[in-house]
Design a protein around this motif. Structure first.
Motif, PDB file in Angstrom:
ATOM      1  N   THR A  44     -10.247  -4.695   1.373  1.00  0.00           N
ATOM      2  CA  THR A  44      -9.215  -4.845   0.344  1.00  0.00           C
ATOM      3  C   THR A  44      -8.621  -6.248   0.391  1.00  0.00           C
ATOM      4  O   THR A  44      -8.465  -6.908  -0.642  1.00  0.00           O
ATOM      5  CB  THR A  44      -8.104  -3.794   0.537  1.00  0.00           C
ATOM      6  OG1 THR A  44      -8.692  -2.496   0.471  1.00  0.00           O
ATOM      7  CG2 THR A  44      -7.038  -3.930  -0.524  1.00  0.00           C
ATOM      8  N   THR A  45      -8.311  -6.714   1.585  1.00  0.00           N
ATOM      9  CA  THR A  45      -7.733  -8.050   1.751  1.00  0.00           C
ATOM     10  C   THR A  45      -8.688  -9.131   1.257  1.00  0.00           C
ATOM     11  O   THR A  45      -8.263 -10.097   0.612  1.00  0.00           O
ATOM     12  CB  THR A  45      -7.389  -8.301   3.233  1.00  0.00           C
ATOM     13  OG1 THR A  45      -6.500  -7.273   3.673  1.00  0.00           O
ATOM     14  CG2 THR A  45      -6.730  -9.645   3.434  1.00  0.00           C
ATOM     15  N   GLU A  47     -10.857  -8.721  -1.003  1.00  0.00           N
ATOM     16  CA  GLU A  47     -11.259  -8.360  -2.362  1.00  0.00           C
ATOM     17  C   GLU A  47     -12.766  -8.122  -2.450  1.00  0.00           C
ATOM     18  O   GLU A  47     -13.431  -8.499  -3.410  1.00  0.00           O
ATOM     19  CB  GLU A  47     -10.794  -9.413  -3.372  1.00  0.00           C
ATOM     20  CG  GLU A  47      -9.290  -9.504  -3.457  1.00  0.00           C
ATOM     21  CD  GLU A  47      -8.793 -10.466  -4.523  1.00  0.00           C
ATOM     22  OE1 GLU A  47      -9.611 -10.998  -5.296  1.00  0.00           O
ATOM     23  OE2 GLU A  47      -7.569 -10.667  -4.579  1.00  0.00           O
ATOM     24  N   ASP A  48     -13.289  -7.474  -1.410  1.00  0.00           N
ATOM     25  CA  ASP A  48     -14.691  -7.078  -1.328  1.00  0.00           C
ATOM     26  C   ASP A  48     -14.788  -5.660  -1.900  1.00  0.00           C
ATOM     27  O   ASP A  48     -14.665  -4.678  -1.184  1.00  0.00           O
ATOM     28  CB  ASP A  48     -15.162  -7.114   0.131  1.00  0.00           C
ATOM     29  CG  ASP A  48     -16.557  -6.560   0.321  1.00  0.00           C
ATOM     30  OD1 ASP A  48     -17.274  -6.348  -0.682  1.00  0.00           O
ATOM     31  OD2 ASP A  48     -16.929  -6.330   1.495  1.00  0.00           O
ATOM     32  N   TRP A  49     -14.984  -5.556  -3.211  1.00  0.00           N
ATOM     33  CA  TRP A  49     -14.923  -4.254  -3.872  1.00  0.00           C
ATOM     34  C   TRP A  49     -16.094  -3.364  -3.500  1.00  0.00           C
ATOM     35  O   TRP A  49     -15.957  -2.144  -3.480  1.00  0.00           O
ATOM     36  CB  TRP A  49     -14.792  -4.431  -5.377  1.00  0.00           C
ATOM     37  CG  TRP A  49     -13.631  -5.311  -5.713  1.00  0.00           C
ATOM     38  CD1 TRP A  49     -13.650  -6.441  -6.481  1.00  0.00           C
ATOM     39  CD2 TRP A  49     -12.269  -5.173  -5.265  1.00  0.00           C
ATOM     40  NE1 TRP A  49     -12.398  -6.999  -6.538  1.00  0.00           N
ATOM     41  CE2 TRP A  49     -11.533  -6.250  -5.798  1.00  0.00           C
ATOM     42  CE3 TRP A  49     -11.604  -4.264  -4.451  1.00  0.00           C
ATOM     43  CZ2 TRP A  49     -10.165  -6.431  -5.559  1.00  0.00           C
ATOM     44  CZ3 TRP A  49     -10.243  -4.440  -4.200  1.00  0.00           C
ATOM     45  CH2 TRP A  49      -9.540  -5.499  -4.752  1.00  0.00           C
ATOM     46  N   ARG A  90     -12.854  -5.242  -9.846  1.00  0.00           N
ATOM     47  CA  ARG A  90     -11.397  -5.392  -9.742  1.00  0.00           C
ATOM     48  C   ARG A  90     -10.868  -4.281  -8.844  1.00  0.00           C
ATOM     49  O   ARG A  90     -11.584  -3.341  -8.513  1.00  0.00           O
ATOM     50  CB  ARG A  90     -10.755  -5.304 -11.121  1.00  0.00           C
ATOM     51  CG  ARG A  90     -11.073  -4.021 -11.852  1.00  0.00           C
ATOM     52  CD  ARG A  90     -10.404  -3.970 -13.216  1.00  0.00           C
ATOM     53  NE  ARG A  90     -10.896  -2.870 -13.998  1.00  0.00           N
ATOM     54  CZ  ARG A  90     -10.623  -1.593 -13.791  1.00  0.00           C
ATOM     55  NH1 ARG A  90      -9.848  -1.235 -12.808  1.00  0.00           N
ATOM     56  NH2 ARG A  90     -11.126  -0.647 -14.559  1.00  0.00           N
ATOM     57  N   ALA A  91      -9.623  -4.409  -8.488  1.00  0.00           N
ATOM     58  CA  ALA A  91      -9.003  -3.408  -7.616  1.00  0.00           C
ATOM     59  C   ALA A  91      -8.856  -2.082  -8.357  1.00  0.00           C
ATOM     60  O   ALA A  91      -8.361  -2.054  -9.480  1.00  0.00           O
ATOM     61  CB  ALA A  91      -7.626  -3.893  -7.147  1.00  0.00           C
TER      62      ALA A  91
END
Length: 111
Positions: A44-45, A47-49, A90-91
């Motif tokens: 998450t930190t 941004e590795d989806w 995206r998140a």
């Protein structure tokens, strides 16, 4: 003295050995779950989806007794959202709730 109500020393040693083995197995299982949670936080930190999707899938496959129903439900929502054909990189919307549930599990296991 009547010793029929008390286990013999060899029985105590065998029971102690079994208890120690069970304890190691439980601790290894909990550590593995916490590793998945840590992977989720790192992904998450960063941004590795894809990493978030993989970690949420692993969490969703656990049983409620292993990690808790809230984590499993949120992980399923995140995983489904990440695998939706219209999803972009995206998140996911449910990620915050999953992270909150995972933090609660981590704090319970550290006590």
């Amino acid at each position: 003295m009547d010793t029929t109500d008390y286990p013999s020393l060899p029985n105590l040693a065998r029971m102690h050995s079994q208890l120690a083995a069970d304890s190691r197995r439980v601790n290894a299982h909990i550590d593995a779950q916490l590793d998945v949670i840590e992977h989720l936080f790192y992904a998450t930190t960063a941004e590795d989806w894809l990493g978030v999707a993989q970690a949420s899938k692993l969490l969703a496959e656990l049983t409620p007794e292993e990690i808790g129903a809230e984590v499993i439900n949120e992980a399923r929502l995140v995983y489904e959202e990440m695998n939706h054909p219209a999803s972009e990189l995206r998140a996911p919307k449910h990620l915050a709730q999953l992270l909150t549930a995972c933090r609660a599990v981590r704090s319970r296991t550290r006590k």
